[in-house]
Design a protein around this motif. Structure first.
Motif, short mmCIF file in Angstrom:
data_model
loop_
_atom_site.label_atom_id
_atom_site.label_comp_id
_atom_site.label_asym_id
_atom_site.label_seq_id
_atom_site.Cartn_x
_atom_site.Cartn_y
_atom_site.Cartn_z
N HIS A 97 -8.18 6.60 -3.29
CA HIS A 97 -7.53 5.37 -3.74
C HIS A 97 -6.10 5.28 -3.21
CE1 HIS A 97 -10.89 4.93 -6.47
NE2 HIS A 97 -10.63 6.11 -7.01
N LYS A 98 -5.65 4.05 -2.96
CA LYS A 98 -4.26 3.82 -2.60
C LYS A 98 -3.43 3.90 -3.88
CE LYS A 98 -1.14 0.31 -0.67
NZ LYS A 98 -0.33 1.27 0.09
N ILE A 99 -2.45 4.79 -3.89
CA ILE A 99 -1.67 5.03 -5.10
C ILE A 99 -0.46 4.09 -5.13
CG2 ILE A 99 -0.39 6.75 -6.44
CD1 ILE A 99 -3.47 7.19 -6.21
N ALA A 100 -0.28 3.40 -6.28
CA ALA A 100 0.78 2.39 -6.40
C ALA A 100 1.98 2.88 -7.21
CB ALA A 100 0.23 1.12 -7.03
N GLY A 101 1.84 4.01 -7.91
CA GLY A 101 2.95 4.49 -8.74
C GLY A 101 2.68 5.85 -9.32
N LEU A 102 3.70 6.38 -9.98
CA LEU A 102 3.66 7.72 -10.57
C LEU A 102 3.99 7.63 -12.05
CD1 LEU A 102 5.98 9.40 -7.89
CD2 LEU A 102 3.48 9.26 -7.79
N ILE A 103 3.36 8.47 -12.86
CA ILE A 103 3.77 8.62 -14.25
C ILE A 103 3.97 10.10 -14.53
CG2 ILE A 103 2.68 6.54 -15.15
CD1 ILE A 103 0.34 8.25 -16.11
N THR A 104 4.87 10.39 -15.47
CA THR A 104 5.04 11.77 -15.90
C THR A 104 4.04 12.08 -17.01
OG1 THR A 104 6.59 13.43 -16.75
CG2 THR A 104 6.83 11.19 -17.60
N ASN A 105 3.75 13.36 -17.17
CA ASN A 105 2.77 13.76 -18.18
C ASN A 105 3.32 13.69 -19.60
OD1 ASN A 105 4.45 16.02 -17.40
ND2 ASN A 105 3.14 17.30 -18.68
N GLU A 106 4.67 13.74 -19.73
CA GLU A 106 5.24 13.83 -21.08
C GLU A 106 6.75 13.60 -21.01
OE1 GLU A 106 4.39 17.93 -22.15
OE2 GLU A 106 6.14 18.67 -21.07
N ASP A 149 -3.45 -4.39 -13.30
CA ASP A 149 -4.32 -3.49 -14.06
C ASP A 149 -5.24 -2.68 -13.16
OD1 ASP A 149 -3.24 -4.30 -16.43
OD2 ASP A 149 -5.00 -5.43 -17.12
N GLU A 150 -5.56 -3.20 -11.98
CA GLU A 150 -6.48 -2.51 -11.07
C GLU A 150 -5.78 -1.49 -10.17
OE1 GLU A 150 -6.22 -5.91 -11.21
OE2 GLU A 150 -7.84 -6.10 -12.69
N ASP A 151 -4.44 -1.47 -10.19
CA ASP A 151 -3.71 -0.51 -9.37
C ASP A 151 -3.96 0.91 -9.86
OD1 ASP A 151 -2.57 -2.37 -7.67
OD2 ASP A 151 -0.73 -2.59 -8.85
N TRP A 152 -3.82 1.88 -8.94
CA TRP A 152 -4.03 3.29 -9.26
C TRP A 152 -2.69 4.02 -9.33
CZ3 TRP A 152 -8.82 5.60 -10.21
CH2 TRP A 152 -9.92 4.75 -10.02
N ILE A 153 -2.56 4.87 -10.33
CA ILE A 153 -1.35 5.68 -10.47
C ILE A 153 -1.73 7.14 -10.71
CG2 ILE A 153 0.19 3.84 -11.24
CD1 ILE A 153 -0.33 4.52 -14.05
N VAL A 154 -0.77 8.01 -10.43
CA VAL A 154 -1.00 9.46 -10.47
C VAL A 154 0.00 10.11 -11.42
CG1 VAL A 154 -0.65 11.56 -9.08
CG2 VAL A 154 -2.01 9.68 -8.17
N THR A 155 -0.47 11.12 -12.15
CA THR A 155 0.41 11.89 -13.03
C THR A 155 1.07 13.02 -12.27
OG1 THR A 155 -0.98 11.43 -14.96
CG2 THR A 155 0.49 13.33 -15.10
#
Length: 352
Positions: free
Chosen positions: A93-102, A55-61
């Motif tokens: 922040h150290k980025i752990a993953g990616l998500i798409t916007n839609e 839950d504390e990991d950071w992800i980017v869109t």
């Protein structure tokens, strides 16, 4: 916890199912197929469920922003990785993953190329389970956090129109800046934006929405023509409203959006990238974020709002928003005010 293996079949299903959930936006099918195949050729993109991360990991869109019909648009896969590089350089922040916007034909596979290139996984928790027009609608209600500082990187264009941008500020200001940048770059830019923690995404995003797109796409791969439309509509618990001929199609690309209207048989549709309203003889039948989607009646393939044409025979489906995976901004009344202004039709009174 699970890692979902990605192969050619899954990619094609993701693109086709994404095209359905694009609701008229979300990019062209051929662009999604091209991007997906390229990701599979250069490496091994990884798709993981949200429970795979802490839950504390950071992800980017990651996303594309702009008007799909813009004639001068120029965004290549390298632009997506460059935008991500710019954001990673800026983020603390150290980025752990990616998500798409839609979800959309090309947006469902947003991040697959970056994953193959960098090793970062794509997390199955898009900001929204269907396509939407504005950046704020794909920002998981970060607009409501006064202290949140948005970091956004955008890359696109060619020659003298090529732009690289990385900036930070309020989410509203950054979304507007990136939209203007897309116009200056020819109509479209690749974007990486808004680092957030996994816990926030679980609450405000759409865990499982990419797998939903793949399920829809599997139905499309298993059927053709109207059988495909019927299978998809049944899966989503929607209805086929009418099959008719497209007429009075109007489209203008302005301010980084495609805006217009069209008739299909006795139906009247408006769009702002995505199909926004569906009416028959003045009666409102569906209102975004309900899924309003047109399909070619012969091939059964989804039809983007930017590519549908007069004289084409099309089937129109409507799926109630309650049957979709939707991000928290789809319940934020004020985000629908710009839609009303753009299409000249009431929205809010039908939704809230």
């Amino acid at each position: 916890m699970a890692v979902i293996s990605l192969d050619e079949r899954k990619m094609e299903a993701a693109v086709l199912g994404g095209a359905v959930l694009g609701g008229g936006g979300g990019g062209p099918i051929e662009e999604g197929m091209q991007l997906g195949r390229l990701a599979l050729e250069i490496g091994e993109p990884r798709l993981v469920t949200v429970d795979e991360l802490d839950d504390e990991d950071w992800i980017v869109t990651v996303s594309a922003v702009g008007a799909p019909a813009a004639e001068e648009q120029y965004v290549k896969p390298i632009h997506y990785t460059r935008a991500l590089e710019l954001l990673l350089e800026r983020s603390e922040h150290k980025i752990a993953g990616l998500i798409t916007n839609e979800n959309g034909a090309s947006t469902t596979v947003n991040g697959w190329f970056q994953s193959a290139a960098t090793g970062l996984p794509v997390v199955d928790a898009p900001c929204n389970g269907r396509a939407h027009p504005t950046g704020s609608m794909g920002s998981m209600n970060l607009t409501e956090l006064e202290s949140y500082v948005s970091i956004q990187a955008a890359v696109g264009g060619k020659g003298s129109s090529y732009i690289e941008l990385c900036a930070q500020g309020s989410l509203e200001k950054m979304a507007a800046l990136v939209r203007r940048t897309s116009v200056e770059a020819g109509g479209m830019v690749a974007v990486a934006r808004n680092p957030v923690q996994v816990a926030y995404v679980k609450e405000n995003g759409c865990p499982g929405a990419i797998q939903q797109a793949i399920q829809i796409g599997e139905q499309m791969l298993a059927h053709t023509g109207m059988k495909a439309v019927e299978a998809v509509t049944s899966l989503l618990r929607g209805r086929i409203v009418e099959t008719g001929v497209v007429s009075q199609y109007e489209l203008t690309s302005t301010g980084g959006f495609d805006v217009g209207r069209l008739n299909i048989g006795s139906l009247e549709l408006t769009f702002w990238n995505e199909y926004m309203t569906l009416e028959a003889k003045g009666e409102r039948l569906a209102t975004f974020p309900d899924l309003i989607m047109a399909f070619d009646a012969e091939s059964g393939l989804p039809l983007e709002s930017a590519r549908i044409a007069n004289g084409q025979k099309a089937a129109v489906i409507a799926v109630p928003r309650e049957n979709l995976l939707l991000g928290s901004p789809m319940r934020n009344k004020k985000l629908f005010l710009p839609v009303e202004e753009a299409i000249g039709k009431p929205m809010i009174k039908y939704l809230f």
